[in-house]
Design a protein around this motif. Structure first.
Motif, PDB file in Angstrom:
ATOM      1  N   UNK A  80      38.554  22.348  57.793  1.00 25.20           N
ATOM      2  CA  UNK A  80      39.445  22.917  56.791  1.00 25.20           C
ATOM      3  C   UNK A  80      40.571  23.694  57.440  1.00 25.20           C
ATOM      4  N   UNK A  81      41.282  24.450  56.628  1.00 22.23           N
ATOM      5  CA  UNK A  81      42.429  25.223  57.084  1.00 22.23           C
ATOM      6  C   UNK A  81      42.401  26.562  56.351  1.00 22.23           C
ATOM      7  N   UNK A  82      42.012  27.619  57.039  1.00 17.45           N
ATOM      8  CA  UNK A  82      41.679  28.859  56.338  1.00 17.45           C
ATOM      9  C   UNK A  82      41.804  30.058  57.281  1.00 17.45           C
ATOM     10  N   UNK A  83      41.781  31.234  56.668  1.00 10.76           N
ATOM     11  CA  UNK A  83      41.719  32.518  57.364  1.00 10.76           C
ATOM     12  C   UNK A  83      40.413  33.189  56.950  1.00 10.76           C
ATOM     13  N   UNK A  84      39.718  33.792  57.893  1.00  9.65           N
ATOM     14  CA  UNK A  84      38.502  34.549  57.604  1.00  9.65           C
ATOM     15  C   UNK A  84      38.779  36.037  57.806  1.00  9.65           C
ATOM     16  N   UNK A 188      33.735   8.822  72.831  1.00 11.16           N
ATOM     17  CA  UNK A 188      32.883   8.566  71.662  1.00 11.16           C
ATOM     18  C   UNK A 188      32.510   9.867  70.962  1.00 11.16           C
ATOM     19  N   UNK A 189      32.270  10.931  71.723  1.00 11.90           N
ATOM     20  CA  UNK A 189      31.956  12.224  71.110  1.00 11.90           C
ATOM     21  C   UNK A 189      33.173  12.786  70.383  1.00 11.90           C
ATOM     22  N   UNK A 190      34.339  12.650  70.998  1.00  7.98           N
ATOM     23  CA  UNK A 190      35.562  13.131  70.344  1.00  7.98           C
ATOM     24  C   UNK A 190      35.807  12.376  69.041  1.00  7.98           C
ATOM     25  N   UNK A 191      35.538  11.073  69.024  1.00  7.06           N
ATOM     26  CA  UNK A 191      35.741  10.274  67.815  1.00  7.06           C
ATOM     27  C   UNK A 191      34.793  10.727  66.696  1.00  7.06           C
ATOM     28  N   UNK A 192      33.535  11.010  67.036  1.00  2.00           N
ATOM     29  CA  UNK A 192      32.602  11.495  66.013  1.00  2.00           C
ATOM     30  C   UNK A 192      33.064  12.831  65.438  1.00  2.00           C
ATOM     31  N   UNK A 193      33.529  13.716  66.296  1.00  2.34           N
ATOM     32  CA  UNK A 193      34.010  15.013  65.826  1.00  2.34           C
ATOM     33  C   UNK A 193      35.247  14.867  64.948  1.00  2.34           C
ATOM     34  N   UNK A 194      36.148  13.956  65.333  1.00  6.33           N
ATOM     35  CA  UNK A 194      37.357  13.724  64.548  1.00  6.33           C
ATOM     36  C   UNK A 194      37.009  13.181  63.171  1.00  6.33           C
ATOM     37  N   UNK A 195      36.119  12.231  63.105  1.00  6.00           N
ATOM     38  CA  UNK A 195      35.730  11.664  61.819  1.00  6.00           C
ATOM     39  C   UNK A 195      35.139  12.744  60.908  1.00  6.00           C
ATOM     40  N   UNK A 196      34.258  13.567  61.464  1.00  5.38           N
ATOM     41  CA  UNK A 196      33.625  14.626  60.671  1.00  5.38           C
ATOM     42  C   UNK A 196      34.659  15.645  60.208  1.00  5.38           C
ATOM     43  N   UNK A 197      35.522  16.105  61.126  1.00  6.85           N
ATOM     44  CA  UNK A 197      36.500  17.143  60.782  1.00  6.85           C
ATOM     45  C   UNK A 197      37.473  16.659  59.713  1.00  6.85           C
ATOM     46  N   UNK A 198      37.961  15.428  59.863  1.00 12.90           N
ATOM     47  CA  UNK A 198      38.937  14.914  58.902  1.00 12.90           C
ATOM     48  C   UNK A 198      38.285  14.628  57.559  1.00 12.90           C
ATOM     49  N   UNK A 433      39.940  22.140  63.107  1.00 12.27           N
ATOM     50  CA  UNK A 433      38.849  21.305  63.613  1.00 12.27           C
ATOM     51  C   UNK A 433      39.348  19.920  64.001  1.00 12.27           C
ATOM     52  N   UNK A 434      40.362  19.417  63.314  1.00 10.96           N
ATOM     53  CA  UNK A 434      40.952  18.127  63.676  1.00 10.96           C
ATOM     54  C   UNK A 434      41.667  18.242  65.015  1.00 10.96           C
ATOM     55  N   UNK A 435      42.454  19.296  65.187  1.00 12.97           N
ATOM     56  CA  UNK A 435      43.128  19.509  66.467  1.00 12.97           C
ATOM     57  C   UNK A 435      42.108  19.641  67.590  1.00 12.97           C
ATOM     58  N   UNK A 436      41.035  20.393  67.350  1.00 11.20           N
ATOM     59  CA  UNK A 436      40.021  20.586  68.377  1.00 11.20           C
ATOM     60  C   UNK A 436      39.406  19.251  68.793  1.00 11.20           C
TER      61      UNK A 436
END
Length: 561
Positions: A80-84, A188-198, A433-436
């Protein structure tokens, strides 16, 4: 306009007029219309926590964060895109900024203490309301050039993305980084993270709110397909004047997705770039990138609103993330990997029909900007006293992060524009999270001279029909800019000799020459010209908009304490 802010513990007891107060000690307020899913709070006997912005975390996720010893690590990696914001019994406020800067945060020092907010313009009314001419000069040279520690407003300081702002009773103020570029990991790990974040970032935005998306190129099509998996929504395809087939239209018409209502939006004469538009432009924190196309954008958003839409998703940031220029050549040169450097330089040169020599030379000089933005040049209308910005040598990943943060910062001004139409503008590709996830992929894995946006396609391409997954082109509106400037040349020329010239920042004569040439169809560096016209129009809007007014009374909070 939607924005939020607060005060330091024991700080000034002030609130903007018309605000909704969430906490009174210390102050936390919201301005404008904030749907409930964008504001979530939790509390216990010793702490208050607020998450402001679209976030995939559940209510159960918020409870542990109340007592987490490291708040940033507890909340910073949610999609997401937020401030805590957390306030503890130790009389300390902790504010977590997102890694990409899509949710900018600013502070202002007042005689009674620090006030912080998501709007620089709002805080400027506490510090004199003056434009920072140095910031504006850097912006005119290059929209990515303004210094990280300055805002467009004197006395208003940005909190860097990916940092924790800690405000303590007694006036203590600390800013420390919590996020840094991730260590490269297997693709492959970066791709899984990208799919989840997006996927989760999109779900968090659309599942409880009537929404729409753009439907044009690969980026926006991907958003539309993922969003439609969670709820019915509207997808809008804009197409240039007189074009009734080809390009984005053909791909949009071929898309068959359950729950997706498709609408075609023809860019008519009144929507052409540089048209005045029927919805006045509101005052924003900085010049909005969509200034020239505001007539078209506002009309498109009104169309979406007529179909019940409250939230609109765009593909902004997708090109910067996934259409990588070969900046990784700098890394190859630094690590003396000469064979892959030459191989990829030759492949890119063949693709772009350019000589490979300048690419290799730039790589040896660690000039990521020379590789990624070879068109960058000093606008000829800038006055001589504006010095050239200093671009620091960077790795490919550092250059990626810097470019996304520039896009995110300027896109925030566009979201402030769209509030005037009553539609929230969201950019899921700019989520932290997408950038990460993208930054965690090896730099060379983000580049391809033979495939179109390989990271995005490999991460979520199985959700797309084969026709769209294999697409390697995108629509363009460049001709519309030439047509619009020709139709509204007088209006553009009026902008060439105004507030920027009065401040000694530009020479009107070279700017008028460029405008005449562009109106005649000459090849134009729009990334150089449009920010100057946007800045002139922004200054005019600021001058005609009342400043934010502040109230020193103490309204009762509607939540929190």
């Amino acid at each position: 306009m939607r924005w939020f802010g607060g005060c330091a513990p024991d700080g000034p007891q002030i609130t903007p007029e018309g605000a909704r107060v969430l906490w009174s000690e210390p102050r936390l307020w919201m301005m404008g219309k904030w749907p409930t899913p964008l504001i979530r709070m939790a509390k216990n006997r010793t702490a208050l926590l607020a998450i402001i912005g679209p976030c995939a975390a559940t209510r159960q996720d918020l409870t542990p964060a109340l007592t987490a010893p490291d708040l940033a690590q507890a909340v910073g990696h949610w999609p997401g895109s937020y401030i805590a914001v957390r306030f503890t019994a130790r009389a300390v406020v902790e504010i977590i900024t997102d890694p990409s800067g899509a949710c900018p945060l600013y502070t202002a020092q007042t005689p009674n203490g620090i006030v912080w907010a998501s709007s620089a313009r709002a805080l400027a009314s506490l510090t004199g309301g003056q434009i920072d001419t140095g910031w504006l000069a850097s912006y005119l040279w290059d929209t990515a050039a303004p210094a990280d520690d300055r805002s467009p407003w004197k006395g208003v300081r940005p909190v860097p993305p990916g940092h924790v702002l800690t405000l303590a009773a007694g006036g203590g103020r600390f800013t420390t980084p919590w996020w840094s570029p991730p260590t490269p990991r297997p693709r492959t790990e970066a791709l899984r993270s990208l799919r989840h974040a997006l996927s989760e970032g999109i779900r968090a935005r659309v599942e409880n709110t009537p929404s729409a998306t753009d439907l044009g190129g690969t980026d926006s099509t991907t958003l539309a397909v993922i969003a439609a998996r969670h709820r019915p929504l509207t997808a809008i395809t804009a197409h240039p004047l007189g074009h009734t087939e080809g390009g984005d239209l053909d791909y949009a018409r071929a898309l068959r997705v359950p729950g997706l209502t498709k609408i075609e939006f023809p860019v008519e004469a009144g929507h052409l770039p540089f048209s005045a538009g029927t919805t006045p432009m509101p005052a924003t924190d900085e010049p909005p990138p969509s200034t020239a196309v505001w007539a078209m954008l506002s009309a498109q958003l009104r169309l979406a609103r007529a179909h019940g839409t409250l939230r609109h998703l765009t593909g902004d940031g997708g090109d910067h993330l996934f259409l990588a220029s070969p900046r990784h050549l700098v890394d190859y040169a630094h690590n003396r990997r000469w064979l892959p450097l030459v191989r990829d330089a030759l492949a890119w040169a063949r693709l772009r029909r350019q000589p490979p020599g300048p690419l290799i030379t730039a790589a040896l000089r660690r000039d990521t900007e020379g590789i990624g933005r070879p068109w960058l040049a000093r606008p000829p209308w800038l006055t001589a006293n504006i010095s050239e910005p200093h671009w620091r040598p960077a790795t490919a990943t550092q250059a990626l992060i810097a470019s996304i943060r520039t896009v995110a910062r300027t896109a925030h001004a566009d979201s402030q524009l769209c509030d005037a139409v009553g539609v929230e503008l969201h950019n899921p590709y700019l989520d932290g999270a997408v950038l990460n996830a993208v930054a965690s992929a090896p730099a060379e894995a983000r580049f391809s001279a033979h495939r179109y946006k390989p990271l995005l396609v490999d991460a979520v391409g199985d959700l797309l029909p084969a026709l769209h997954r294999d697409r390697a082109t995108k629509g363009t509106f460049t001709a519309s800019f030439h047509h619009g400037l020709r139709a509204h040349l007088g209006r553009a020329l009026d902008l060439s000799d105004g507030r920027l010239a009065a401040r000694g920042l530009i020479d009107p004569a070279p700017l008028r020459t460029t405008l005449h040439a562009a109106a005649m169809g000459a090849e134009t560096n729009w990334s150089m010209l449009l920010p100057t016209l946007a800045a002139e129009q922004w200054l005019a809007t600021i001058d005609h908009t009342p400043a934010v007014r502040w109230d020193t009374t103490a309204p009762a909070p509607v939540g929190g304490r």
